[in-house]
Design a protein around this motif. Structure first.
Motif, PDB file in Angstrom:
ATOM      1  N   MET A   1      37.311 -25.049 -80.491  1.00  0.00           N
ATOM      2  CA  MET A   1      38.087 -24.608 -79.350  1.00  0.00           C
ATOM      3  C   MET A   1      39.050 -23.522 -79.836  1.00  0.00           C
ATOM      4  N   LYS A   2      39.060 -22.386 -79.160  1.00  0.00           N
ATOM      5  CA  LYS A   2      39.895 -21.256 -79.557  1.00  0.00           C
ATOM      6  C   LYS A   2      41.373 -21.598 -79.346  1.00  0.00           C
ATOM      7  N   THR A   3      42.171 -21.404 -80.407  1.00  0.00           N
ATOM      8  CA  THR A   3      43.548 -21.889 -80.455  1.00  0.00           C
ATOM      9  C   THR A   3      44.545 -20.765 -80.641  1.00  0.00           C
ATOM     10  N   ILE A   4      45.717 -20.932 -80.025  1.00  0.00           N
ATOM     11  CA  ILE A   4      46.854 -20.052 -80.267  1.00  0.00           C
ATOM     12  C   ILE A   4      48.070 -20.913 -80.596  1.00  0.00           C
ATOM     13  N   LEU A   5      48.809 -20.493 -81.607  1.00  0.00           N
ATOM     14  CA  LEU A   5      50.086 -21.123 -81.944  1.00  0.00           C
ATOM     15  C   LEU A   5      51.171 -20.387 -81.167  1.00  0.00           C
ATOM     16  N   LEU A   6      51.932 -21.113 -80.368  1.00  0.00           N
ATOM     17  CA  LEU A   6      53.042 -20.518 -79.632  1.00  0.00           C
ATOM     18  C   LEU A   6      54.364 -20.941 -80.283  1.00  0.00           C
ATOM     19  N   VAL A   7      55.071 -19.964 -80.823  1.00  0.00           N
ATOM     20  CA  VAL A   7      56.371 -20.158 -81.447  1.00  0.00           C
ATOM     21  C   VAL A   7      57.391 -19.761 -80.382  1.00  0.00           C
ATOM     22  N   MET A   8      58.103 -20.747 -79.841  1.00  0.00           N
ATOM     23  CA  MET A   8      58.860 -20.523 -78.616  1.00  0.00           C
ATOM     24  C   MET A   8      60.374 -20.585 -78.813  1.00  0.00           C
ATOM     25  N   ASP A   9      61.025 -19.538 -78.360  1.00  0.00           N
ATOM     26  CA  ASP A   9      62.490 -19.405 -78.366  1.00  0.00           C
ATOM     27  C   ASP A   9      63.106 -19.546 -79.751  1.00  0.00           C
TER      28      ASP A   9
ATOM     29  N   ALA B   1      45.308 -17.126 -83.552  1.00  0.00           N
ATOM     30  CA  ALA B   1      46.270 -16.223 -82.915  1.00  0.00           C
ATOM     31  C   ALA B   1      47.656 -16.860 -82.911  1.00  0.00           C
ATOM     32  N   ILE B   2      48.676 -16.000 -82.888  1.00  0.00           N
ATOM     33  CA  ILE B   2      50.058 -16.463 -82.805  1.00  0.00           C
ATOM     34  C   ILE B   2      50.742 -15.688 -81.691  1.00  0.00           C
ATOM     35  N   GLY B   3      51.452 -16.420 -80.854  1.00  0.00           N
ATOM     36  CA  GLY B   3      52.231 -15.804 -79.790  1.00  0.00           C
ATOM     37  C   GLY B   3      53.685 -16.213 -79.933  1.00  0.00           C
ATOM     38  N   TYR B   4      54.565 -15.263 -79.730  1.00  0.00           N
ATOM     39  CA  TYR B   4      56.009 -15.513 -79.791  1.00  0.00           C
ATOM     40  C   TYR B   4      56.561 -15.435 -78.379  1.00  0.00           C
ATOM     41  N   VAL B   5      57.089 -16.545 -77.919  1.00  0.00           N
ATOM     42  CA  VAL B   5      57.700 -16.625 -76.595  1.00  0.00           C
ATOM     43  C   VAL B   5      59.207 -16.466 -76.798  1.00  0.00           C
ATOM     44  N   ARG B   6      59.794 -15.507 -76.066  1.00  0.00           N
ATOM     45  CA  ARG B   6      61.227 -15.239 -76.217  1.00  0.00           C
ATOM     46  C   ARG B   6      61.888 -15.217 -74.849  1.00  0.00           C
TER      47      ARG B   6
END
Length: 190
Positions: A1-9, A51-56
């Motif tokens: 399953m395609k995964t993204i790590l979300l690093v939030m705030d 993938a990595i996503g940064y939520v700000r």
């Protein structure tokens, strides 16, 4: 399953030792190894080519998106916090984004509401969200509940999250176990 790590705030206004919330999130984070664990999780994601996503969280300098009646965000306006383009809304240096990482700016607690998160997830066919950040009872909880209802598999890295207090963190996790897998930076796989 395609995964993204979300690093939030994980922004300077919230987690930097010199930031305005140092007494809250930094104290809690240091006690539980939040910084080291988050660095470990990011490194594992990069090693697996996930993938990595940064939520700000952030607002225009005139706070045009800031809800005046919000108990949380109205205080941010009064204190001059969360101004986009300022040091405060930059991701903490220890977790620095790299070229190709996703940048998701939000104006509310939820990373889904009024953001580019859902289009990014759908465009790249991500089906699993691995979540970390501050606060557990804020953005992490909102992401899990909305992610679940949008048919994403959610995994919380409990050692990469914290609340303003340990009780807030634990209470949030207790309520999220029905909607998400609870894991750690050491045991998660990407």
């Amino acid at each position: 399953m395609k995964t993204i790590l979300l690093v939030m705030d994980m922004i300077n206004d919230l987690v930097h030792p010199d930031g305005p919330n140092a007494k809250t999130y930094v104290a809690c984070g240091m006690a539980k190894g939040l910084y080291e664990n988050t660095i470990t999780a990011i490194a594992k994601a990069r090693a697996a080519n996930a993938a990595i996503g940064y939520v700000r969280v952030g607002f225009s300098p005139d706070y045009r998106e800031c809800p005046p009646a919000s108990p949380i965000f109205s205080r941010a306006r009064e204190a001059g916090l969360f101004k986009l383009g300022s040091w405060g809304t930059e991701v903490f240096a220890g977790f620095s984004p790299q070229p190709g990482d996703f940048d998701i700016v939000k104006h509310r607690v939820s990373p889904f509401y009024g953001t580019n998160l859902e289009p990014v997830l759908r465009a790249h066919d991500f089906r699993r969200l691995v979540l970390c950040g501050v606060s557990t009872n804020g953005v992490v909880q909102a992401a899990v509940r909305e992610g679940h209802d949008r048919d994403y598999a959610c995994t919380i890295l409990e050692d990469c999250c914290c609340g303003a207090t340990e009780d807030e963190h634990n209470f949030a996790l207790a309520g999220l176990r029905r909607y998400a897998e609870i894991s750690t930076s050491g045991s998660v796989s990407f």
